[in-house]
Design an enzyme around this catalytic site. Structure first.
Site, PDB file in Angstrom:
ATOM      1  N   HIS A 282       3.438  -2.215   2.561  1.00 46.36           N
ATOM      2  CA  HIS A 282       2.888  -1.714   3.826  1.00 46.36           C
ATOM      3  C   HIS A 282       1.652  -0.855   3.586  1.00 46.36           C
ATOM      4  O   HIS A 282       1.434  -0.339   2.487  1.00 46.36           O
ATOM      5  CB  HIS A 282       3.948  -0.907   4.583  1.00 46.36           C
ATOM      6  CG  HIS A 282       4.430   0.289   3.828  1.00 46.36           C
ATOM      7  ND1 HIS A 282       5.370   0.213   2.815  1.00 46.36           N
ATOM      8  CD2 HIS A 282       4.088   1.600   3.903  1.00 46.36           C
ATOM      9  CE1 HIS A 282       5.589   1.417   2.333  1.00 46.36           C
ATOM     10  NE2 HIS A 282       4.816   2.283   2.962  1.00 46.36           N
TER      11      HIS A 282
ATOM     12  N   MET B 106       6.328   4.156   8.570  1.00 49.62           N
ATOM     13  CA  MET B 106       6.330   4.878   7.302  1.00 49.62           C
ATOM     14  C   MET B 106       5.494   6.155   7.321  1.00 49.62           C
ATOM     15  O   MET B 106       5.411   6.845   6.304  1.00 49.62           O
ATOM     16  CB  MET B 106       5.869   3.955   6.173  1.00 49.62           C
ATOM     17  CG  MET B 106       6.861   2.853   5.865  1.00 49.62           C
ATOM     18  SD  MET B 106       8.484   3.508   5.410  1.00 49.62           S
ATOM     19  CE  MET B 106       9.468   1.999   5.386  1.00 49.62           C
TER      20      MET B 106
ATOM     21  N   TYR C  51      -8.600   5.791   1.405  1.00 47.34           N
ATOM     22  CA  TYR C  51      -7.826   4.627   0.963  1.00 47.34           C
ATOM     23  C   TYR C  51      -7.774   4.558  -0.559  1.00 47.34           C
ATOM     24  O   TYR C  51      -6.717   4.371  -1.158  1.00 47.34           O
ATOM     25  CB  TYR C  51      -8.461   3.367   1.549  1.00 47.34           C
ATOM     26  CG  TYR C  51      -7.851   2.068   1.094  1.00 47.34           C
ATOM     27  CD1 TYR C  51      -6.695   1.583   1.701  1.00 47.34           C
ATOM     28  CD2 TYR C  51      -8.435   1.305   0.088  1.00 47.34           C
ATOM     29  CE1 TYR C  51      -6.133   0.377   1.302  1.00 47.34           C
ATOM     30  CE2 TYR C  51      -7.888   0.107  -0.315  1.00 47.34           C
ATOM     31  CZ  TYR C  51      -6.741  -0.360   0.292  1.00 47.34           C
ATOM     32  OH  TYR C  51      -6.190  -1.545  -0.100  1.00 47.34           O
TER      33      TYR C  51
END
Length: 258
Positions: A91, A64, A154
């Protein structure tokens, strides 16, 4: 019962929460397309799904971080299953659990994997989900609700997911399109990857991946707007909104100033 014969595209299905979701969907009798980067590992997950009772299982390896992969994966799933009832976006790119060190290129890469590919997958799947009154299930994190140390890049990707898919939910409602959007906010889960990255750095107890996976699936089936797992995480979030305390938050992390 509603999952018997349901057509599911599940990303990040080779390990951790995604692997456990694959097994739950299989036990419920769903038809599943699994995708992740590692084909050999996906093959093993697919074989176990078939033994657990999945009606059909297909796999398609995909990375991805490549912008062209989401469209290809959705086309494959629609072709194999004849449409989709559930798109489960799970994912994730590897998180560097460390202080910000100025790596802008890593942040750009992580945004592609954790955010832009989610947007692309959802966009490609929306026509078939609209046709089938389907569901979008987006796996996120408490780090997308509360900014935490050691997760700069993140956390940015997870906040982006919240903003985009919460806004999309409003738009679908306004257009009277019967597609639900479920955002799943997870705490620390005992996946191998998570345990390795936070070892010795946090004072928190991890929750089991299999239970997290089931909570995600049930949230999608019941078309909830948000799922918090573990359940008490929702109370923690509301308390944080009312009375944020940086000192309390930082006390859960191991860090000594240089």
């Amino acid at each position: 019962e509603s999952l018997v014969g349901a057509r599911v595209l599940l990303t990040g299905a080779s390990a951790g929460i995604g692997e456990q979701m694959a097994y739950h969907y299989a036990r419920f009798g769903a038809e599943i397309v699994l995708t992740a980067r590692r084909e050999a590992v996906l093959q093993k997950v697919m074989e176990k799904c078939l033994t657990l009772g999945a009606k059909k299982v297909f796999l398609i390896p995909a990375d991805m971080s490549s912008p062209s992969e989401p469209q290809k994966v959705v086309q494959f799933a629609v072709q194999k299953l004849g449409g989709l009832d559930y798109l489960v976006l799970n994912h994730i790119g590897a998180n560097r659990f460390q202080m910000w060190a100025g790596d802008v290129e890593f942040t750009r890469w992580l945004m592609q994997v954790n955010f832009f590919s989610y947007v692309a997958l959802a966009t490609a799947a929306l026509p078939t989900l609209e046709e089938n009154n389907g569901s979008l299930v987006v796996v996120s994190s408490v780090a997308g609700k509360i900014a935490t140390p050691f997760t700069t890049s993140y956390s940015a990707t997870k906040f982006a997911l919240d903003g985009f898919f919460s806004s999309l939910r409003h738009e679908l409602m306004m257009q009277k399109k019967n597609v639900s959007v479920t955002l799943c906010i997870l705490g620390l889960i005992d996946t191998d990857t998570a345990m390795e990255s936070i070892r010795g750095k946090v004072h928190l107890t991890a929750s089991p991946a299999a239970e997290a996976a089931l909570a995600i699936i049930l949230g999608g089936v019941t078309r909830l707007q948000e799922v918090f797992y573990p359940w008490w995480l929702q109370q923690v979030f509301y308390l944080w909104v009312l009375a944020p305390s940086n000192e309390v938050l930082q006390s859960y992390y191991n860090y000594s100033s240089p």
